[in-house]
Design a protein around this motif. Sequence first.
Motif, PDB file in Angstrom:
ATOM      1  N   PHE A 126       1.960 -29.828 -30.182  1.00 30.44           N
ATOM      2  CA  PHE A 126       1.221 -29.768 -28.714  1.00 30.44           C
ATOM      3  C   PHE A 126       2.802 -31.027 -28.090  1.00 30.44           C
ATOM      4  CE2 PHE A 126       0.311 -31.679 -24.375  1.00 30.44           C
ATOM      5  CZ  PHE A 126       0.127 -30.633 -23.789  1.00 30.44           C
TER       6      PHE A 126
ATOM      7  N   TYR B 123       5.974 -29.008 -28.838  1.00 29.08           N
ATOM      8  CA  TYR B 123       5.299 -27.500 -27.599  1.00 29.08           C
ATOM      9  C   TYR B 123       5.915 -27.636 -26.575  1.00 29.08           C
ATOM     10  CZ  TYR B 123       2.897 -24.693 -24.486  1.00 29.08           C
ATOM     11  OH  TYR B 123       3.010 -23.810 -22.605  1.00 29.08           O
TER      12      TYR B 123
ATOM     13  N   CYS C  86      -4.387 -23.678 -32.906  1.00 25.50           N
ATOM     14  CA  CYS C  86      -3.720 -24.645 -31.266  1.00 25.50           C
ATOM     15  C   CYS C  86      -2.572 -24.894 -32.252  1.00 25.50           C
ATOM     16  CB  CYS C  86      -4.073 -25.824 -31.417  1.00 25.50           C
ATOM     17  SG  CYS C  86      -5.315 -25.516 -30.013  1.00 25.50           S
TER      18      CYS C  86
ATOM     19  N   SER D 165       1.201 -23.115 -30.855  1.00 20.77           N
ATOM     20  CA  SER D 165       2.704 -23.979 -30.608  1.00 20.77           C
ATOM     21  C   SER D 165       3.635 -23.548 -31.253  1.00 20.77           C
ATOM     22  CB  SER D 165       1.816 -25.633 -30.814  1.00 20.77           C
ATOM     23  OG  SER D 165       1.235 -26.130 -30.143  1.00 20.77           O
ATOM     24  N   TYR D 166       3.706 -22.825 -31.713  1.00 18.56           N
ATOM     25  CA  TYR D 166       5.047 -22.224 -32.449  1.00 18.56           C
ATOM     26  C   TYR D 166       5.609 -21.260 -32.629  1.00 18.56           C
ATOM     27  CZ  TYR D 166       6.081 -27.540 -34.958  1.00 18.56           C
ATOM     28  OH  TYR D 166       6.200 -28.351 -35.667  1.00 18.56           O
TER      29      TYR D 166
ATOM     30  N   LYS E  45       5.334 -20.063 -29.404  1.00 12.77           N
ATOM     31  CA  LYS E  45       5.673 -20.238 -28.166  1.00 12.77           C
ATOM     32  C   LYS E  45       6.976 -21.090 -28.601  1.00 12.77           C
ATOM     33  CE  LYS E  45       2.932 -19.126 -24.757  1.00 12.77           C
ATOM     34  NZ  LYS E  45       3.410 -17.908 -23.861  1.00 12.77           N
TER      35      LYS E  45
END
Length: 312
Positions: free
Chosen positions: A121, A124, A214, A218-219, A221
């Motif tokens: 996160f 991100y 999750c 995140s990766y 994005k």
Amino acid sequence: MEINHTNHSLVTKFIIVGFTDLNGCESLLFILLFLIYLFTLSGNVTVITLIYTQKHLQVPLYFFVVILSFLEIWYTTVTIPKMLANLLNQKLISFIGCILQIYFLHCLGITETYLLTAMAFDRYVAICNPLRYPTIMNTTFCFHLIGCCWVLGFIWPVPQILLLSKLKFCSSNKIDHVFCDFDPLMKLACSDISLNLSVDFVMFSILLLFALFCIIYSYFKIISVILKIRSKQGQKRAFSTCVAHLTVVILFFGSAGFMYVRFTKNYPIVFDRGLAVIYSVITPMCNPIIYSLRNREIRDVIRKRLSKLNNY
């Protein structure tokens, strides 16, 4: 050791079988494990010290790395000293000691799982929302994230531990593994373990699948934003901040996931022991190497320190 209870002999102490078929190589394996343990401790302490003493490294990313290194120190301390004692033929462990080893092994492992998710996160926000990064990832929020990781880590395995502690062991007391863990211990139970197996599978599945979802999101994005960067150098610079974290995630989730989330347990004992060594010994040893060699800022600090030592 056994005690009589309702016409059964209840086991109160267990023998950890440990590494077998070593053909006289116990001393060599002891030295290897001991050196790995020393390297893991010194490597993670070095990473913590470097980050703590360098002001420009005192940012959220490295704050998470400090906690990860701290976790790895205790994670290996739960397992490796007992492996070393086992190689010295000190194989006996009490039921309470076995339960405690399982609990701390998993609570620290689960804390690391959520910490790696929090680090995803962080990457991100840093790459997808860089202008708001200092506002979002402020000190208070980082402390809250890490606090949640620790709380979830210490609470999550409690139902499994309570179910395990209620089982009766009245036959063999030989744990066919290198340390105490859920499956090897449950195999020795003389009471029904179907509920334990179901709860274990559900708990581990929820834990790992949620964390993986999750991290993958995140990766996804992150990669979509990096691909929009026009210059190859800019893309490389952006992705380089994620390489170390991504490497640790693959090592940790790959071995732990295959060990605890699988539909069949009928794998060779040697295979399970190998996986256990990978996620409890090899991965923690690799983490300081990964964050030293794959992270430019930490690498630069180490290079400067070494050059200063050479000048003396």
